[in-house]
Design an enzyme around this catalytic site. Structure first.
Site, mmCIF file in Angstrom:
data_model
loop_
_atom_site.group_PDB
_atom_site.id
_atom_site.type_symbol
_atom_site.label_atom_id
_atom_site.label_comp_id
_atom_site.label_asym_id
_atom_site.label_seq_id
_atom_site.Cartn_x
_atom_site.Cartn_y
_atom_site.Cartn_z
ATOM 1 N N LYS A 69 0.831 -1.208 0.000
ATOM 2 C CA LYS A 69 0.000 0.000 0.000
ATOM 3 C C LYS A 69 0.870 1.264 0.000
ATOM 4 C CE LYS A 69 -2.168 -1.449 3.711
ATOM 5 N NZ LYS A 69 -1.683 -2.844 3.782
ATOM 6 N N THR A 70 1.863 1.294 0.863
ATOM 7 C CA THR A 70 2.771 2.451 0.932
ATOM 8 C C THR A 70 3.570 2.592 -0.350
ATOM 9 O OG1 THR A 70 2.940 2.179 3.340
ATOM 10 C CG2 THR A 70 4.622 3.531 2.264
ATOM 11 N N ASP A 114 -1.194 6.763 6.659
ATOM 12 C CA ASP A 114 -1.189 5.329 6.927
ATOM 13 C C ASP A 114 -2.063 5.058 8.151
ATOM 14 O OD1 ASP A 114 -0.556 2.709 6.551
ATOM 15 O OD2 ASP A 114 1.484 2.829 7.336
ATOM 16 N N THR A 163 -5.524 -1.402 7.123
ATOM 17 C CA THR A 163 -5.670 -2.857 7.162
ATOM 18 C C THR A 163 -7.072 -3.243 7.636
ATOM 19 O OG1 THR A 163 -4.764 -2.846 9.411
ATOM 20 C CG2 THR A 163 -3.216 -3.257 7.614
ATOM 21 N N ARG A 223 6.594 -8.278 1.813
ATOM 22 C CA ARG A 223 7.404 -7.848 2.966
ATOM 23 C C ARG A 223 8.009 -9.043 3.682
ATOM 24 N NH1 ARG A 223 4.236 -4.234 6.939
ATOM 25 N NH2 ARG A 223 4.485 -2.728 5.238
#
Length: 337
Positions: A69-70, A114, A163, A223
């Site tokens: 997302k980032t 975020d 999330t 990640r």
């Protein structure tokens, strides 16, 4: 070693880890692997906004942690050559914090928030007119003498990431007119491509079998894949071995990561339900208390992957270990004994 020297070493380690994560983040659309449908939609949105000479409309990304997302927010900023200001929901504690951020934006800037689901509801209400009409309403004073001042904001794009989209209020969700995009888990093939790219950036010689071994234990998450790659690299470096399927297997065994990517905490959940609650069903509160673990950790981090693998079933009565879960642990359900 004295305390100050130790502190410096720890700071250097933190900087190195941050540098590696930043380095592995794709900086071009072509380098971003997966999420092809989202990429196509974003490219149309950004191209149309460029042709109109106007900032893109507000965008919301949601999905499990570590899916990118980032990274997508950074790619959007690069694509339209915009400055990006980064903050998070918990960091904006007061209306004044948000007002300070918004009034310091320049025309065309991107504001990335975020964990936007953790914004205070009062702050959300101030954000509505800022997103919808580009104005900021500030109340000065209290009681009968209170008055409202309206400040005009430069055109900007808000990109939110969360999330837990269910925790975002409907009025806020409705103002993301550019689109609300769900990031899906990646396939093993996509994860293998990500690992191949990361290994080249880090200067790691990685054969195809080693990459595939890391990919299948990566919980379908980039990640996690990059984390496991770095730990396997460390193991091979210290033990002076090549990064092969065998060395990857040894490195991940030391971390407690099994052949399908379950961590010790994941297996503890299954064992606790089986041994203490006869395989379930058991409520989340009871399970968390039995494990001395936070409910949110189990529900948001461990459960989704266990359910995705078919090892855990979430029923109205509680959590139950499935036959596949028993089989993975080498156990037999009592019903079959």
């Amino acid at each position: 070693m004295n305390k100050s020297a130790k502190k410096i070493d720890e700071n250097e380690i933190d900087k190195d880890a941050l540098f590696l994560d930043t380095t592995l983040r794709p900086s071009r659309w072509d380098d971003y692997i997966g999420q092809s449908n989202i990429k196509k939609n974003l490219q149309i949105l950004l191209t149309a906004a460029k042709e109109r000479n106007h900032p893109p409309e507000h965008i919301l990304f949601y999905g499990s942690p570590g899916l990118g997302k980032t990274t997508l927010a950074h790619l959007i900023a690069k694509e339209i050559n915009a400055q990006m200001k980064v903050t998070s929901g918990p960091a904006i504690e007061k209306v004044g914090d948000l007002a300070s951020i918004l009034t310091n934006l320049s025309a065309g800037d991107i504001l990335f928030i975020d964990e936007i689901h953790r914004l205070n509801k009062t702050i959300e209400e101030v954000l509505y007119p800022a997103m919808e009409s580009g104005s900021l309403d500030i109340i000065i004073g209290k009681g009968p003498s209170a008055r409202t001042i309206q400040l005009e904001l430069p055109p900007f794009t808000l990109i939110g990431a969360t999330t837990r989209i269910a925790m975002i209020s409907s009025p806020l969700r409705s103002r993301f007119s550019g689109g609300i995009f769900k990031l899906e888990f990646y396939t093993n093939k996509e994860i293998e491509k990500i690992i191949e790219r990361s290994s080249k950036i880090l200067g790691i010689e990685l054969n195809e079998q080693a990459g595939a071994e890391i990919a299948k234990r990566s919980r379908y998450t980039p990640r996690t894949a990059n984390y496991l790659l770095k730990r396997a690299r460390d193991y091979s470096q210290v033990n002076k071995t090549d990064l092969t399927k065998e060395s990857v297997d040894e490195a991940l065994k030391l971390l407690g990561i099994d052949e399908v990517g379950l961590s010790p905490a994941d297996r503890d959940i299954l064992h606790t339900i089986i041994n203490k609650f006869s395989g379930g069903p058991v409520g989340l509160n009871t399970l968390a208390a039995a494990m001395s673990e936070e409910q949110a950790t189990i529900e948001e981090f461990n459960e989704p992957y266990l359910i995705q693998l078919g090892f855990l079933d979430r029923t109205p009565r509680g959590r139950t270990v499935t036959a596949s879960g028993y089989e993975h642990l080498g156990l037999t359900p009592k019903s079959l004994l």
